[in-house]
Write a protein that holds these residues in place. Structure first.
Motif: not given
Length: 424
Positions: A254-265
């Protein structure tokens, strides 16, 4: 008419002439008509007088209402007090219930691993306020205020914050994702945000990690030992259990998914705004590189001064030991059984008098060497460090050893095996 009567009439006329004009009443046609109307019973009221009477009646009515309310309040005072008390009790019970529910939920979460827990989004108001205050102070470069809610903090980190904040306008849209930590009253927090840089229209998405704990007064604070800065430079010792917990948290899906979303933005924001891309990849990058070079130079200077001090102390110690060695040479005829206790005592003296001076820096091993448990050759070897390895220097000792940390190992290496520069 006698002279006396004429004299009296004349005096009365003179007195009438002396009277003030307002004392005289002149009879006119209008005054006679008005008097005749008054005689008929008609009342002429002045318009202003009528308004005054109306206001007076309004004031009297308002006062009557206030008095009526006060009378009712006095009559029902007991019931009002009971009602207020009931409301207060209900509020306290609700607050207690919410707190108890949070404590129960936190206790349940502590029994689970961080990867099994589901993070809570903006559900802990106190944590949200703490993180928001931190970013507000960070954007202002106000390290004194940060220290009240996030500690410990080294001078180097203060310097970095003040440098970086010079490019920041504000942090926006802060969202806190929390999980319960291993100890009571602790939380691991991922905070997403958008940072607005000076003179740049588009804000840059980002995410930081925080370890929030509860102090002795029950107040939340940020344990800054586990800030991104100290995790990089390790100026303060880390609890390896907490480090392991943080690593477990950050590797959760879940944390990796959060970080990935922030990185994409973040990448999309840089593509959309060339000014933001220039700020991040050039202006800020150059500023951070310049600060890092200056910081490393200062650390190396401190290290060189510390090593020089150690060498001076060693030289002074050798000069003090020389007379003792000469004295021992003159006692060769002393029985062996009498010399042995003295030799044992002298062998123990250096270890007992070794002192350490804190001095933190990144250093390099110039040859393969053992990391020992104590600062002497006879101490047990904990591990070995290969030539060229980078280790974290923690302190220097008075007998020529360097206290270092690498991974989970903390021990001592002789100073002549340590270099301030990378080893080829």
């Amino acid at each position: 008419m006698s002279d006396l009567e004429k004299k009296e009439i004349k005096q009365e006329e003179e007195e009438l002439m002396k009277q003030e004009p307002e004392d005289l009443e002149f009879i006119t046609h209008e005054s006679v008509r008005d008097k005749s109307k008054m005689a008929e019973g008609e009342v002429i009221e002045d318009e202003m007088l009528s308004r005054k009477k109306t206001r007076r009646r309004s004031v009297d009515a308002g006062a009557a209402k206030v008095e009526k309310v006060q009378k009712i309040a006095r009559k029902n005072l007991r019931m009002i007090i009971i009602g207020i008390a009931v409301v207060i009790v209900v509020i306290c019970l609700l607050a207690f219930g919410v707190r108890r529910h949070m404590d129960q939920k936190a206790a349940e979460n502590r029994e689970q691993s961080l990867t099994e827990q589901e993070y809570e989004k903006d559900e802990n108001e106190q944590v949200n306020e703490l993180i928001t205050e931190y970013y507000t102070c960070y954007a202002a470069g106000d390290t004194d205020s940060i220290l009240k809610i996030a500690y410990p903090m080294s001078d180097a980190e203060k310097s970095y914050i003040q440098m970086y904040s010079g490019y920041v306008e504000e942090y926006q849209d802060i969202t806190c994702y929390t999980k319960t930590g291993a100890e009571e009253g602790s939380y691991v927090v991922s905070a997403s945000f958008e940072v607005k840089y000076q003179d740049v229209g588009t804000a840059a998405p980002g995410m930081d990690f925080f370890y929030v704990r509860t102090d002795e007064n029950g107040e939340f604070y940020i344990d800054n030992t586990y800030s991104p800065f100290n995790l990089t430079y390790q100026e303060y010792s880390l609890d390896q259990e907490i480090v392991q917990m943080i690593q477990e948290y950050q590797t959760g899906d879940d944390v990796i998914a959060l970080q990935a979303g922030v990185q994409t933005n973040y990448e999309q924001a840089l593509e959309q705004d060339p000014a933001l891309k220039t700020m991040v990849e050039e202006t800020l990058a150059n500023a951070v590189n310049a600060w890092t070079a200056e910081h490393q130079a200062a650390m190396q200077q401190e290290q060189a001064e510390a090593q020089q001090q150690v060498q001076q102390e060693q030289q002074a110690g050798q000069e003090q030991q020389q007379p003792q060695q000469e004295q021992q040479a003159g006692q060769e005829q002393q029985p062996q059984q009498e010399q042995q206790p003295q030799q044992q005592q002298q062998a123990q003296t250096p270890a007992d008098t070794v002192t350490e001076t804190e001095n933190r820096a990144w250093v390099y091993v110039n040859d393969t060497v053992n990391i020992r448990q104590q600062p002497n050759e006879g101490s047990a070897a904990l591990a070995s460090a290969a030539r060229g390895a980078q280790v974290r220097q923690i302190a220097v000792t008075s007998n020529g050893w360097i206290k270092v940390r690498t991974g989970d190992i903390e021990g001592y290496i002789r100073s002549d095996y340590i270099s301030a520069q990378p080893v080829g």
